[in-house]
Design a protein around this motif. Structure first.
Motif, PDB file in Angstrom:
ATOM      1  N   SER A 110       7.079  -5.486   2.968  1.00  0.00           N
ATOM      2  CA  SER A 110       7.167  -4.455   1.922  1.00  0.00           C
ATOM      3  C   SER A 110       5.782  -3.945   1.545  1.00  0.00           C
ATOM      4  O   SER A 110       4.759  -4.519   1.934  1.00  0.00           O
ATOM      5  CB  SER A 110       7.836  -5.041   0.673  1.00  0.00           C
ATOM      6  OG  SER A 110       6.954  -5.983   0.069  1.00  0.00           O
ATOM      7  N   HIS A 111       5.753  -2.876   0.754  1.00  0.00           N
ATOM      8  CA  HIS A 111       4.482  -2.382   0.204  1.00  0.00           C
ATOM      9  C   HIS A 111       3.764  -3.489  -0.563  1.00  0.00           C
ATOM     10  O   HIS A 111       2.542  -3.646  -0.457  1.00  0.00           O
ATOM     11  CB  HIS A 111       4.731  -1.216  -0.763  1.00  0.00           C
ATOM     12  CG  HIS A 111       5.013   0.078  -0.090  1.00  0.00           C
ATOM     13  ND1 HIS A 111       5.642   1.112  -0.735  1.00  0.00           N
ATOM     14  CD2 HIS A 111       4.747   0.541   1.162  1.00  0.00           C
ATOM     15  CE1 HIS A 111       5.766   2.140   0.077  1.00  0.00           C
ATOM     16  NE2 HIS A 111       5.225   1.811   1.238  1.00  0.00           N
ATOM     17  N   GLU A 112       4.528  -4.231  -1.347  1.00  0.00           N
ATOM     18  CA  GLU A 112       3.926  -5.303  -2.140  1.00  0.00           C
ATOM     19  C   GLU A 112       3.300  -6.366  -1.232  1.00  0.00           C
ATOM     20  O   GLU A 112       2.247  -6.916  -1.556  1.00  0.00           O
ATOM     21  CB  GLU A 112       4.957  -5.938  -3.084  1.00  0.00           C
ATOM     22  CG  GLU A 112       5.432  -5.013  -4.182  1.00  0.00           C
ATOM     23  CD  GLU A 112       6.627  -4.122  -3.780  1.00  0.00           C
ATOM     24  OE1 GLU A 112       7.188  -3.465  -4.656  1.00  0.00           O
ATOM     25  OE2 GLU A 112       6.994  -4.099  -2.582  1.00  0.00           O
ATOM     26  N   ASP A 113       3.948  -6.635  -0.084  1.00  0.00           N
ATOM     27  CA  ASP A 113       3.353  -7.568   0.876  1.00  0.00           C
ATOM     28  C   ASP A 113       2.021  -7.031   1.388  1.00  0.00           C
ATOM     29  O   ASP A 113       1.052  -7.781   1.513  1.00  0.00           O
ATOM     30  CB  ASP A 113       4.285  -7.803   2.074  1.00  0.00           C
ATOM     31  CG  ASP A 113       5.539  -8.564   1.729  1.00  0.00           C
ATOM     32  OD1 ASP A 113       5.492  -9.436   0.840  1.00  0.00           O
ATOM     33  OD2 ASP A 113       6.577  -8.287   2.370  1.00  0.00           O
ATOM     34  N   ARG A 115      -0.040  -5.173  -0.116  1.00  0.00           N
ATOM     35  CA  ARG A 115      -1.019  -5.336  -1.198  1.00  0.00           C
ATOM     36  C   ARG A 115      -1.360  -6.806  -1.421  1.00  0.00           C
ATOM     37  O   ARG A 115      -2.530  -7.174  -1.458  1.00  0.00           O
ATOM     38  CB  ARG A 115      -0.459  -4.735  -2.491  1.00  0.00           C
ATOM     39  CG  ARG A 115      -1.383  -4.906  -3.700  1.00  0.00           C
ATOM     40  CD  ARG A 115      -0.670  -4.589  -5.005  1.00  0.00           C
ATOM     41  NE  ARG A 115       0.412  -5.557  -5.237  1.00  0.00           N
ATOM     42  CZ  ARG A 115       1.495  -5.303  -5.976  1.00  0.00           C
ATOM     43  NH1 ARG A 115       1.645  -4.133  -6.559  1.00  0.00           N
ATOM     44  NH2 ARG A 115       2.419  -6.221  -6.141  1.00  0.00           N
ATOM     45  N   ASP A 116      -0.349  -7.647  -1.561  1.00  0.00           N
ATOM     46  CA  ASP A 116      -0.556  -9.028  -2.004  1.00  0.00           C
ATOM     47  C   ASP A 116      -0.909  -9.993  -0.868  1.00  0.00           C
ATOM     48  O   ASP A 116      -1.830 -10.790  -0.991  1.00  0.00           O
ATOM     49  CB  ASP A 116       0.673  -9.539  -2.743  1.00  0.00           C
ATOM     50  CG  ASP A 116       1.027  -8.680  -3.959  1.00  0.00           C
ATOM     51  OD1 ASP A 116       0.136  -7.967  -4.466  1.00  0.00           O
ATOM     52  OD2 ASP A 116       2.193  -8.725  -4.380  1.00  0.00           O
ATOM     53  N   PRO A 121      -4.098  -2.544  -0.505  1.00  0.00           N
ATOM     54  CA  PRO A 121      -3.336  -1.985  -1.619  1.00  0.00           C
ATOM     55  C   PRO A 121      -3.171  -0.467  -1.598  1.00  0.00           C
ATOM     56  O   PRO A 121      -2.581   0.096  -2.505  1.00  0.00           O
ATOM     57  CB  PRO A 121      -4.185  -2.388  -2.829  1.00  0.00           C
ATOM     58  CG  PRO A 121      -5.582  -2.302  -2.301  1.00  0.00           C
ATOM     59  CD  PRO A 121      -5.485  -2.793  -0.873  1.00  0.00           C
ATOM     60  N   LEU A 124       0.310   1.475  -2.316  1.00  0.00           N
ATOM     61  CA  LEU A 124       0.790   1.488  -3.701  1.00  0.00           C
ATOM     62  C   LEU A 124      -0.120   2.306  -4.604  1.00  0.00           C
ATOM     63  O   LEU A 124       0.354   2.968  -5.532  1.00  0.00           O
ATOM     64  CB  LEU A 124       0.943   0.066  -4.233  1.00  0.00           C
ATOM     65  CG  LEU A 124       2.048  -0.741  -3.567  1.00  0.00           C
ATOM     66  CD1 LEU A 124       2.132  -2.138  -4.161  1.00  0.00           C
ATOM     67  CD2 LEU A 124       3.389  -0.044  -3.666  1.00  0.00           C
ATOM     68  N   PRO A 135       5.925   0.726  -7.255  1.00  0.00           N
ATOM     69  CA  PRO A 135       6.442   0.176  -5.995  1.00  0.00           C
ATOM     70  C   PRO A 135       7.965   0.308  -5.925  1.00  0.00           C
ATOM     71  O   PRO A 135       8.662   0.015  -6.889  1.00  0.00           O
ATOM     72  CB  PRO A 135       6.029  -1.299  -6.059  1.00  0.00           C
ATOM     73  CG  PRO A 135       4.834  -1.314  -6.952  1.00  0.00           C
ATOM     74  CD  PRO A 135       5.071  -0.216  -7.956  1.00  0.00           C
TER      75      PRO A 135
END
Length: 195
Positions: A110-113, A115-116, A121, A124, A135
């Motif tokens: 995912s987008h969050e993956d 980034r994190d 990042p 996002l 997100p």
């Protein structure tokens, strides 16, 4: 063909077709993003590619895959194809997939993956700064396409297939973790604008 069969095939393409290309790309200084195009009819691979931002900052994994797809002589119509993205596409890549006429895309991370877990990042930040979206704020089902996460297909699988698919997912994530560490440790040496 079932969603379980599709999940298995998409994971196989990531592990055996995209990851070798991405491993080479990361060794040169590119990011970890890749993509592939498969036929809906039998899930056969049309093309797989990876990020090539060192050549051109627009050659994200998805856009570079589309570039290479359109360089093929004879190619199937996009309405007959599945678009596979290792990471949830950024806004540029989503637009490219849309303009190319695909009615779907499947993502592994995912987008969050991004980034994190991958310390990238930008997707996002662009969603928020340019489009004012949080997100997941875009419509995953819309007039152009439907988007799906492979993890959802895996979780919908029956046992014992689910266990096997989870194991493959873990193997793939471990390789991406190593590739991400490699990219992060060398990114200051490349000329990618948003690295």
């Amino acid at each position: 063909m079932t969603e379980q069969t599709l999940a298995s095939r998409l994971l196989d393409v990531i592990e055996h077709d995209i990851l070798p290309l991405t491993t080479r790309g990361v060794s040169l200084g590119n990011k970890v993003f890749g993509a592939a195009i498969l036929r809906k009819s039998d899930f056969s691979l049309v093309i797989a590619e990876t990020n090539n931002e060192l050549e051109n900052p627009l050659w994200h994994g998805e856009v570079h895959t589309l570039k290479r797809f359109y360089e093929l002589g004879q190619k199937p119509a996009t309405k007959d194809l599945i678009f596979l993205s290792t990471h949830e596409p950024c806004t540029m890549c989503m637009s490219a997939i849309t303009w190319a006429g695909f009615d779907n895309f499947y993502s592994f991370f995912s987008h969050e993956d991004s980034r994190d877990a991958f310390a990238i990042p930008h997707d996002l930040k662009i969603l928020k700064e340019v489009f004012g979206l949080e997100p997941g704020g875009y419509r995953r089902s819309n007039a152009f396409w439907n988007s799906y996460f492979i993890a959802d297909l895996v979780e919908a699988a029956d046992e014992p297939a689910k266990t096997k698919l989870r194991e493959q997912t873990s193997r793939i994530k471990a390789v991406y973790n190593r590739l991400s560490n490699s990219y992060q440790s060398g990114k200051s040496d490349n000329n990618i604008p948003l690295n």
